[in-house]
Write a protein that holds these residues in place. Structure first.
Motif, PDB file in Angstrom:
ATOM      1  N   ALA A 277       0.823  -1.210   0.000  1.00 30.35           N
ATOM      2  CA  ALA A 277       0.000   0.000   0.000  1.00 30.35           C
ATOM      3  C   ALA A 277       0.856   1.258   0.000  1.00 30.35           C
ATOM      4  O   ALA A 277       0.574   2.222  -0.731  1.00 30.35           O
ATOM      5  N   LEU A 278       1.929   1.247   0.800  1.00 30.80           N
ATOM      6  CA  LEU A 278       2.755   2.440   0.896  1.00 30.80           C
ATOM      7  C   LEU A 278       3.592   2.662  -0.362  1.00 30.80           C
ATOM      8  O   LEU A 278       3.744   3.802  -0.819  1.00 30.80           O
ATOM      9  N   GLY A 281       1.376   4.039  -2.859  1.00 29.51           N
ATOM     10  CA  GLY A 281       1.180   5.462  -2.596  1.00 29.51           C
ATOM     11  C   GLY A 281       2.347   6.293  -3.083  1.00 29.51           C
ATOM     12  O   GLY A 281       2.163   7.394  -3.621  1.00 29.51           O
ATOM     13  N   ARG A 284       1.954   6.587  -6.773  1.00 34.76           N
ATOM     14  CA  ARG A 284       0.855   7.484  -7.133  1.00 34.76           C
ATOM     15  C   ARG A 284       1.239   8.941  -6.905  1.00 34.76           C
ATOM     16  O   ARG A 284       0.903   9.824  -7.713  1.00 34.76           O
ATOM     17  N   GLU A 299       4.580   7.188   5.173  1.00 34.43           N
ATOM     18  CA  GLU A 299       3.795   6.917   6.377  1.00 34.43           C
ATOM     19  C   GLU A 299       3.897   8.070   7.366  1.00 34.43           C
ATOM     20  O   GLU A 299       2.909   8.461   7.995  1.00 34.43           O
ATOM     21  N   ILE A 552      -2.525  11.836  -0.524  1.00 35.90           N
ATOM     22  CA  ILE A 552      -2.163  10.482  -0.963  1.00 35.90           C
ATOM     23  C   ILE A 552      -1.542   9.700   0.187  1.00 35.90           C
ATOM     24  O   ILE A 552      -1.835   8.512   0.389  1.00 35.90           O
ATOM     25  N   ARG A 555      -4.342   8.693   2.704  1.00 34.51           N
ATOM     26  CA  ARG A 555      -5.247   7.661   2.178  1.00 34.51           C
ATOM     27  C   ARG A 555      -4.511   6.342   1.987  1.00 34.51           C
ATOM     28  O   ARG A 555      -5.093   5.263   2.199  1.00 34.51           O
ATOM     29  N   SER A 556      -3.238   6.394   1.601  1.00 32.65           N
ATOM     30  CA  SER A 556      -2.454   5.156   1.467  1.00 32.65           C
ATOM     31  C   SER A 556      -2.294   4.480   2.816  1.00 32.65           C
ATOM     32  O   SER A 556      -2.417   3.249   2.931  1.00 32.65           O
ATOM     33  N   ARG A 557      -2.003   5.246   3.837  1.00 29.57           N
ATOM     34  CA  ARG A 557      -1.865   4.671   5.179  1.00 29.57           C
ATOM     35  C   ARG A 557      -3.186   4.079   5.656  1.00 29.57           C
ATOM     36  O   ARG A 557      -3.213   3.018   6.289  1.00 29.57           O
ATOM     37  N   ALA A 606      -4.309   1.876  -3.603  1.00 29.15           N
ATOM     38  CA  ALA A 606      -3.556   3.128  -3.449  1.00 29.15           C
ATOM     39  C   ALA A 606      -3.025   3.637  -4.776  1.00 29.15           C
ATOM     40  O   ALA A 606      -2.717   4.828  -4.909  1.00 29.15           O
ATOM     41  N   ILE A 609      -5.578   6.349  -6.230  1.00 25.03           N
ATOM     42  CA  ILE A 609      -6.034   7.499  -5.439  1.00 25.03           C
ATOM     43  C   ILE A 609      -6.069   8.742  -6.317  1.00 25.03           C
ATOM     44  O   ILE A 609      -5.106   9.037  -7.036  1.00 25.03           O
TER      45      ILE A 609
END
Length: 631
Positions: A277-278, A281, A284, A299, A552, A555-557, A606, A609
């Motif tokens: 996920a990170l 992100g 993105r 993070e 971003i 929302r990624s976290r 992610a 986003i």
């Protein structure tokens, strides 16, 4: 080198685990089960050995993480002959470690650009000759020649009548500094005009620029590394897993049930979902011009509450612009600009080049000047279309006209006046300043909407300049006249209000960027030192992109946490099923793989986003401060 080596190791381990799993399956389907077990065991043992080495290293540092659960599950599976389950766990673990290593490998760089800007040699004047000597040989009292465009190699005093130094990277001042004989010059500043002589007052290792490099290095080394998000639940999850496995074994006297519990409990939702996920992100954010150096800074961005902003090049453009043209006669303003710019074509002074650029942007035709005479640092005289033109500071122009200086006591702090005289008459003046970026107020309000609760300004500019620039912007604090080490102190002081983000673009900002929880550099025109010390670089020269990056990150976290919560929830249900005998170790490994696929697919959200601020970027221009635009 350290991160590259780790990434290579994780890649090799992943390939080994995958190869052993696939080769073992091939032997199994060829009805060679013993060979399959040997291959699966060999692959699992290789991963287990690497895992144990990492665990022991963590324990020596006083750290404990979820890797212990993976080690227990592989060890138990191998001990009781569940080699396929051990091989599957090995692939799950090595895959997660590879993704995490990939994220961390982008987190730092060597300060190569900063170090490459440091002069390696200087031109020394001795016995009537010029000689190039290594910087280490310069001693106080040496007379050095600094050519146009050169970086001042050591601290010293001006030994020529006049020098113009671009000190923006050191002090944040956007306008070049005019220094006369005997004035102090800081190493790291750039000669913006003609060559001049400098008398060295310090050795290279004692000079300002070397000190800034040391500050960056010390601040980077003093910043504690952020622990992995997954490890925050490690002790509790580890205790629950071991207790449930032992209980299943104790009450059923079947060790295979304990193995099944451990295999299902392998915390791959934590190990995999978080870095996926990170890293997604990070990818993105780069799409929107926000380069984040790895998953850890992203993070931390999600938890930022305090923002410290530099002024020059961050809140402002960092380049002087014409903000108004005053006419003292019936001559149109565009004609005043045209004549001044035509004459300034013969000058290399940064202010002169700004005037020329402004005239060309307005589509004005600039004739070639003649009979040009330039007095460096004061002004320039010449002939344009048969008309006598004088351009320069107020004192210079009025002295040429043999008149008293106007004074212009109402000139705003931080502004510069360029007077223009035509045919012996003062016809007008150009007011220049480094104005706010358009829509600055809108951007700051949007950042507050992204969870920033405190915004302060930290600048090397004078207090009167800072107060004028920030009027009406609603800053929660203002610190002016700061040196690089004072900016570091400001960042550390602000930490009492929560994690701190620092945004800057000059060499003077680099130590503070390194000391902040998250340092953000304006990377288009910013100094290489700032880019290297920062955790985040805005590739697009607009601070509104920072809001998109923050959105971003948050929302990624949140997606990572959702993936972890769902994955651990299903894992706990699977552990209970295994404890009651409804899942074998291999079935548990299969269930865990299904959970892994689900949480990874969720984590990959992610990549899609769409930050709100990116959609509205550019709208701030319509809200720009009209009083800051050129007349």
């Amino acid at each position: 080198m350290k991160f590259a080596r780790r990434n290579r190791i994780e890649t090799v381990l992943l390939l080994i685990s995958l190869a052993s799993l696939l080769l073992g399956l091939a032997f199994y389907f060829l009805v060679r089960s013993e060979a399959a077990k040997v291959v699966w065991s060999a692959g699992a043992l290789t991963i287990l050995a690497a895992l144990l080495a990492e665990i022991f290293g963590d324990l020596r540092r006083g750290e404990i993480g979820l890797d212990i659960v993976a080690a227990l599950s592989m060890s138990a599976a191998l001990t009781f002959g569940e080699t396929l389950a051990a091989a599957v766990v090995a692939v799950m673990y090595s895959g997660g470690a590879f993704l995490e290593s990939f994220a961390e490998g982008r987190a730092r760089r060597e300060m190569q650009d900063l170090l490459s800007r440091v002069p390696r040699a200087a031109t020394r004047h001795r016995d009537g000759e010029l000689e190039d000597v290594p910087l280490e040989e310069i001693i106080p009292g040496d007379r050095l020649l600094v050519r146009q465009g050169d970086v001042v190699p050591v601290d010293g005093t001006i030994a020529s009548a006049l020098a113009f130094l671009d000190t923006s990277a050191l002090t944040g001042e956007s306008m070049p500094a005019r220094l006369t004989m005997g004035s102090e010059a800081m190493s790291g500043s750039t000669n913006a005009a003609e060559a001049f002589y400098l008398t060295a007052t310090r050795r290279a290792e004692e000079s300002t620029y070397a000190g800034i490099i040391r500050l960056v290095d010390q601040a980077q080394r003093s910043k504690a590394p952020m622990s992995r998000l997954a490890d925050r639940w490690s002790l509790g999850f580890l205790a629950i897993t071991v207790a449930l496995a032992l209980a299943a074994w104790w009450f059923t006297e079947d060790p295979i049930r304990a193995v099944a519990v451990l295999v299902v409990a392998t915390p791959c939702p934590l190990i995999l979902a978080v870095p996926v996920a990170l890293v997604a992100g990070v990818s993105r954010a780069a799409h929107f011009g926000v380069l984040i150096k790895g998953a850890k800074p992203l993070e931390m961005m999600a938890r930022i509450r305090t923002l410290v902003l530099d002024k020059t090049g961050t809140l402002t453009d960092g380049r002087p612009r014409i903000i108004s043209i005053d006419s003292y006669s019936d001559m149109p303003k565009d004609e005043i600009l045209r004549l001044a710019a035509a004459l300034d074509q013969a000058s290399k002074h940064p202010v002169a080049q700004t005037i020329v650029t402004a005239a060309k942007q307005r589509g004005l035709t600039l004739p070639i000047p003649s009979d040009v005479e330039e007095i460096p640092g004061d002004g320039i005289v010449g002939t344009i279309d048969g008309r006598s033109v004088i351009v320069g500071d107020d004192d210079f122009v009025m002295q040429r006209l043999r008149q008293k200086t106007n004074g212009h006591s109402n000139l705003a702090a931080g502004s510069t006046l360029v007077a223009v005289a035509v045919d012996g008459r003062l016809t007008g003046c150009l007011i220049m300043a480094d104005p706010l970026r358009e829509g600055a107020a809108v951007v700051l309000n949007a950042l507050r909407c992204e969870g920033i609760t405190r915004i302060v300004l930290a600048t090397g500019d004078r207090i009167e300049v800072a107060e004028r620039i920030t009027q009406g912007l609603g800053f929660d604090g203002l610190y002016a006249g700061l040196t690089p080490d004072q900016k570091v102190l400001t960042v550390l002081t602000e930490r009492k209000n929560g994690p701190v983000m620092m945004v800057g673009d000059g060499i003077n900002d680099a130590p503070a960027l390194a000391a902040a929880d998250v340092g953000v550099a304006m990377g288009v025109r910013g100094a290489a030192a700032a880019a290297e010390a920062a955790d985040v670089i805005l590739l697009v020269d607009r601070i509104d992109q920072l809001g998109a990056g923050l959105e971003i990150a948050r929302r990624s976290r949140r997606i990572a946490l959702e993936s972890v919560g769902a994955g651990i929830g299903f894992s706990v249900l699977g552990m209970l099923a295994a404890a009651f005998g409804y899942l074998t170790p291999v079935e548990g490994a299969g269930l865990q793989e299904a959970i892994d696929v689900a949480v990874i697919l969720n984590a990959l959200r992610a990549l899609h986003i769409q930050p709100y601020m990116a959609a509205t970027a550019g709208q701030g221009s319509s809200h720009g401060l009209s009083q800051q635009t050129a007349a």
